[in-house]
Design a protein around this motif. Structure first.
Motif, PDB file in Angstrom:
ATOM      1  N   UNK A 276       0.793  -1.336  -0.203  1.00 52.31           N
ATOM      2  CA  UNK A 276      -0.220   0.000  -0.046  1.00 52.31           C
ATOM      3  C   UNK A 276       0.843   1.247  -0.086  1.00 52.31           C
ATOM      4  N   UNK A 277       0.845   1.257  -0.748  1.00 51.81           N
ATOM      5  CA  UNK A 277       1.847   3.320  -1.187  1.00 51.81           C
ATOM      6  C   UNK A 277       0.587   4.893  -1.059  1.00 51.81           C
ATOM      7  N   UNK A 278       0.868   5.533  -0.245  1.00 50.96           N
ATOM      8  CA  UNK A 278       0.073   6.358   0.555  1.00 50.96           C
ATOM      9  C   UNK A 278       0.668   6.985   0.076  1.00 50.96           C
ATOM     10  N   UNK A 279       1.502   7.907  -1.029  1.00 54.68           N
ATOM     11  CA  UNK A 279       1.905   9.261  -1.312  1.00 54.68           C
ATOM     12  C   UNK A 279       1.000   9.566  -1.770  1.00 54.68           C
ATOM     13  N   UNK A 289       6.488   1.199  -6.622  1.00 55.24           N
ATOM     14  CA  UNK A 289       7.158  -0.699  -7.014  1.00 55.24           C
ATOM     15  C   UNK A 289       5.400  -1.067  -7.481  1.00 55.24           C
ATOM     16  N   UNK A 290       5.989  -2.014  -8.673  1.00 53.59           N
ATOM     17  CA  UNK A 290       5.032  -3.090  -9.382  1.00 53.59           C
ATOM     18  C   UNK A 290       4.380  -3.398  -8.830  1.00 53.59           C
ATOM     19  N   UNK A 291       2.641  -3.857  -8.908  1.00 57.11           N
ATOM     20  CA  UNK A 291       1.806  -3.967  -8.367  1.00 57.11           C
ATOM     21  C   UNK A 291       1.567  -3.324  -6.568  1.00 57.11           C
ATOM     22  N   UNK A 292       1.845  -2.263  -6.548  1.00 61.65           N
ATOM     23  CA  UNK A 292       1.660  -1.517  -5.547  1.00 61.65           C
ATOM     24  C   UNK A 292       0.057  -1.259  -5.523  1.00 61.65           C
ATOM     25  N   UNK A 293       0.044  -0.631  -4.570  1.00 57.64           N
ATOM     26  CA  UNK A 293      -1.731  -0.092  -4.985  1.00 57.64           C
ATOM     27  C   UNK A 293      -1.486   1.148  -4.089  1.00 57.64           C
ATOM     28  N   UNK A 300      -9.381  11.212   1.263  1.00 57.26           N
ATOM     29  CA  UNK A 300     -10.390  10.112   2.332  1.00 57.26           C
ATOM     30  C   UNK A 300      -9.227   8.596   2.080  1.00 57.26           C
ATOM     31  N   UNK A 301      -8.326   8.688   3.094  1.00 59.47           N
ATOM     32  CA  UNK A 301      -7.496   7.519   3.223  1.00 59.47           C
ATOM     33  C   UNK A 301      -8.238   6.046   4.141  1.00 59.47           C
ATOM     34  N   UNK A 302      -8.646   6.396   4.961  1.00 60.87           N
ATOM     35  CA  UNK A 302      -9.264   5.357   5.932  1.00 60.87           C
ATOM     36  C   UNK A 302     -10.471   4.591   4.973  1.00 60.87           C
ATOM     37  N   UNK A 303     -11.133   5.032   4.165  1.00 57.67           N
ATOM     38  CA  UNK A 303     -12.927   4.970   4.091  1.00 57.67           C
ATOM     39  C   UNK A 303     -12.833   4.280   2.864  1.00 57.67           C
ATOM     40  N   UNK A 304     -11.385   4.431   2.171  1.00 59.43           N
ATOM     41  CA  UNK A 304     -11.021   4.301  -0.093  1.00 59.43           C
ATOM     42  C   UNK A 304     -10.566   2.598   1.394  1.00 59.43           C
ATOM     43  N   UNK A 305      -9.525   2.431   1.963  1.00 63.00           N
ATOM     44  CA  UNK A 305      -8.947   1.447   2.426  1.00 63.00           C
ATOM     45  C   UNK A 305     -10.364   0.585   2.706  1.00 63.00           C
ATOM     46  N   UNK A 306     -11.344   0.671   3.379  1.00 65.92           N
ATOM     47  CA  UNK A 306     -11.878  -0.020   3.588  1.00 65.92           C
ATOM     48  C   UNK A 306     -12.770  -0.500   2.703  1.00 65.92           C
ATOM     49  N   UNK A 307     -12.901   0.129   1.882  1.00 62.75           N
ATOM     50  CA  UNK A 307     -13.737  -0.070   0.173  1.00 62.75           C
ATOM     51  C   UNK A 307     -12.851  -0.902  -0.342  1.00 62.75           C
ATOM     52  N   UNK A 308     -12.315  -0.661  -0.466  1.00 64.04           N
ATOM     53  CA  UNK A 308     -11.516  -1.565  -1.287  1.00 64.04           C
ATOM     54  C   UNK A 308     -10.602  -2.393  -1.225  1.00 64.04           C
ATOM     55  N   UNK A 317       1.773  -4.115   3.749  1.00 60.07           N
ATOM     56  CA  UNK A 317       3.095  -3.588   3.677  1.00 60.07           C
ATOM     57  C   UNK A 317       3.375  -2.007   3.353  1.00 60.07           C
ATOM     58  N   UNK A 318       3.924  -1.028   3.847  1.00 67.97           N
ATOM     59  CA  UNK A 318       3.530  -0.185   3.566  1.00 67.97           C
ATOM     60  C   UNK A 318       5.154   1.061   2.793  1.00 67.97           C
ATOM     61  N   UNK A 319       4.443   1.525   1.876  1.00 66.80           N
ATOM     62  CA  UNK A 319       5.500   2.981   1.418  1.00 66.80           C
ATOM     63  C   UNK A 319       4.591   3.839   1.458  1.00 66.80           C
TER      64      UNK A 319
END
Length: 472
Positions: A276-279, A289-293, A300-308, A317-319
């Motif tokens: 999960x790339x949060x930039x 990084x290939x295949x990262x989201x 609206x970070x948390x709601x979209x994490x929850x939705x997807x 794994x966090x970037x």
């Protein structure tokens, strides 16, 4: 007496700290409890109660940790069945805090245990109503979230909500200040105002659900119309709020574990973890990084994490941008995603320095899209906004492929064709493209600035505007 609303914009959530004569209560706290504890300590106050308006679906409450830390009693309204120690109040029960009181008003409808808390000052005057998800500013709580758990229909719940509003809330004084649990942007209602408080009298005049001449049948019809499916993580958050959870301190310790490039790559290859790339979306698109989201921390970070990400036990794994790793893990934990296992130490710069593979997503301006369209009038444009946004106004040649329903939307995409993708401003389109790219769709191009830029360019045919309220 002190009343403080602690509003968290990314969740559109309001928690409340109330203090009188050295005693305090917290209503609907977020999971990270330090702000409440520190506030009470600064004021020399003791947190006596943690009041929960209901079992929240859209975030994990801090009630369990806060009670453990302070010795406060957790209070729920009638019919609540938590798996931990709590006081299940009776309807009309009164709690004394310093020289003020809080009365429980059982208001089933949003959920069966939903309750509001009526605050009276030292003179016994009714001054505030902490309405949870029963009454919002401009709206009421959606009645479809608790139906599976209670073997009851949304129409039945809506009928209960109608009765609760009219028997418990509308008879209260017009001067009463309403303090709801959510504002605009929350998925717990559909027409919430951007305002986070209001007088009850003004709500009686302006809130469609409080019309004096409204029949129960009319209420049920209007409240249940236009409801979209709730995010998949909602029932899982309810479960956590009912059963308890791991301390957020342990979650932070695991999630903020630094991983060097080789360790990060090994973890990505040897586990089922999502990267999960949060930039920022545009920064992400220039190299990742290939295949990262990509789900940017500044949206609206948390709601979209929850939705997807449908499984809250998904390892992650966090970037992240340097110094923001703890913020990312905290905001994941707010919605129950407790299984972050570490972050890339040194960020994407370290990854590049190590000579690891990098992927990119092309972004172009509205003017560049217009030039392409001049050469080929049949270009494929994907609008990934909500259906209601699309129906209100859209580029005439665009197809709606909502990010909210990405698994269905991707069925409209041909891997062999090129698509130009936009949302409202650029946040959601990069999420959409990154997810599809990880699934082998390599011909999607992001439009910088989204629909706003396309419209302002004056180079695209736009449908006539239709007010969203007319489409419910």
């Amino acid at each position: 007496m002190k009343i403080e609303q602690i509003y968290t914009g990314c969740l559109a959530q309001g928690a409340y700290y109330i203090e009188s004569e050295g005693e305090a209560v917290v209503i609907d706290p977020l999971r990270e409890i330090d702000p409440y504890v520190q506030k009470a300590n600064r004021n020399g106050a003791t947190i006596k109660y943690v009041f929960e308006t209901h079992f929240h679906a859209d975030f994990v409450s801090g009630h369990v940790d806060l009670a453990k830390e302070t010795g406060a009693t957790i209070v729920y309204g009638p019919t609540a069945t938590p798996s931990f120690a709590a006081h299940i109040a009776t309807d009309g029960e009164v709690f004394k805090i310093g020289n003020i009181t809080i009365t429980v008003l059982h208001t089933p409808g949003h959920t069966m245990e939903s309750s509001c808390y009526l605050l009276k000052d030292d003179q016994g005057k009714e001054v505030g109503l902490f309405s949870g998800d029963t009454l919002f500013i401009g709206d009421v709580g959606r009645p479809d979230l608790a139906q599976k758990a209670n073997h009851i229909t949304q129409e039945d719940l809506a009928g209960l909500l109608y009765d609760s509003l009219r028997s418990k809330i509308m008879p209260l004084p017009d001067t009463l200040i309403v303090y709801p649990a959510h504002g605009a942007g929350s998925a717990c209602g559909k027409n919430m105002s951007k305002e986070t408080t209001d007088t009850l009298g003004h709500q009686k005049q302006t809130n469609y659900a409080l019309r004096a001449d409204m029949t129960k049948e009319e209420f049920i019809k209007e409240v249940t119309e236009g409801l979209t499916a709730p995010p998949q993580y909602f029932p899982l958050n309810v479960q956590l709020n009912k059963q308890g959870y791991e301390s957020i301190n342990e979650v932070l310790k695991k999630g903020t574990h630094p991983l060097g490039v080789e360790a990060f790559e090994a973890a990505a290859n040897e586990t089922d973890a999502i990267i999960l790339d949060t930039r920022d979306p545009q920064t992400f698109g220039k190299g990742f990084i290939p295949n990262s989201i990509n789900i940017g921390i500044d949206g609206n970070f948390a709601p979209w994490v929850g939705a997807l990400i449908p499984d809250i036990k998904q390892t992650i794994l966090i970037v992240a941008e340097e110094g923001r790793q703890e913020e990312v893990v905290t905001r994941l934990a707010r919605v129950g995603y407790d299984y972050a296992i570490g972050f890339l130490e040194g960020g994407i710069a370290a990854w590049k320095k190590a000579g690891k593979e990098i992927d990119t997503i092309t972004s172009i301006t509205a003017a560049e899209v217009a030039a392409i369209q001049e050469a080929d009038a049949n270009i494929n444009v994907l609008d990934v906004r909500k259906q209601s946004e699309y129906e209100a106004e859209h580029v005439k040649c665009a197809i709606n492929a909502s990010l909210d329903y990405i698994n269905d939307s991707m069925q409209q995409v041909d891997k062999n064709k090129t698509y130009y993708v936009h949302c409202a401003g650029g946040y959601r389109s990069m999420i959409f493209i990154s997810i599809l790219k990880a699934r082998g769709f390599n011909n999607l191009i992001d439009i910088k600035g989204g629909f706003k830029a396309l419209k302002e360019s004056g180079k695209f045919a736009i449908t006539d505007y239709v007010c969203p309220n007319t489409m419910l």
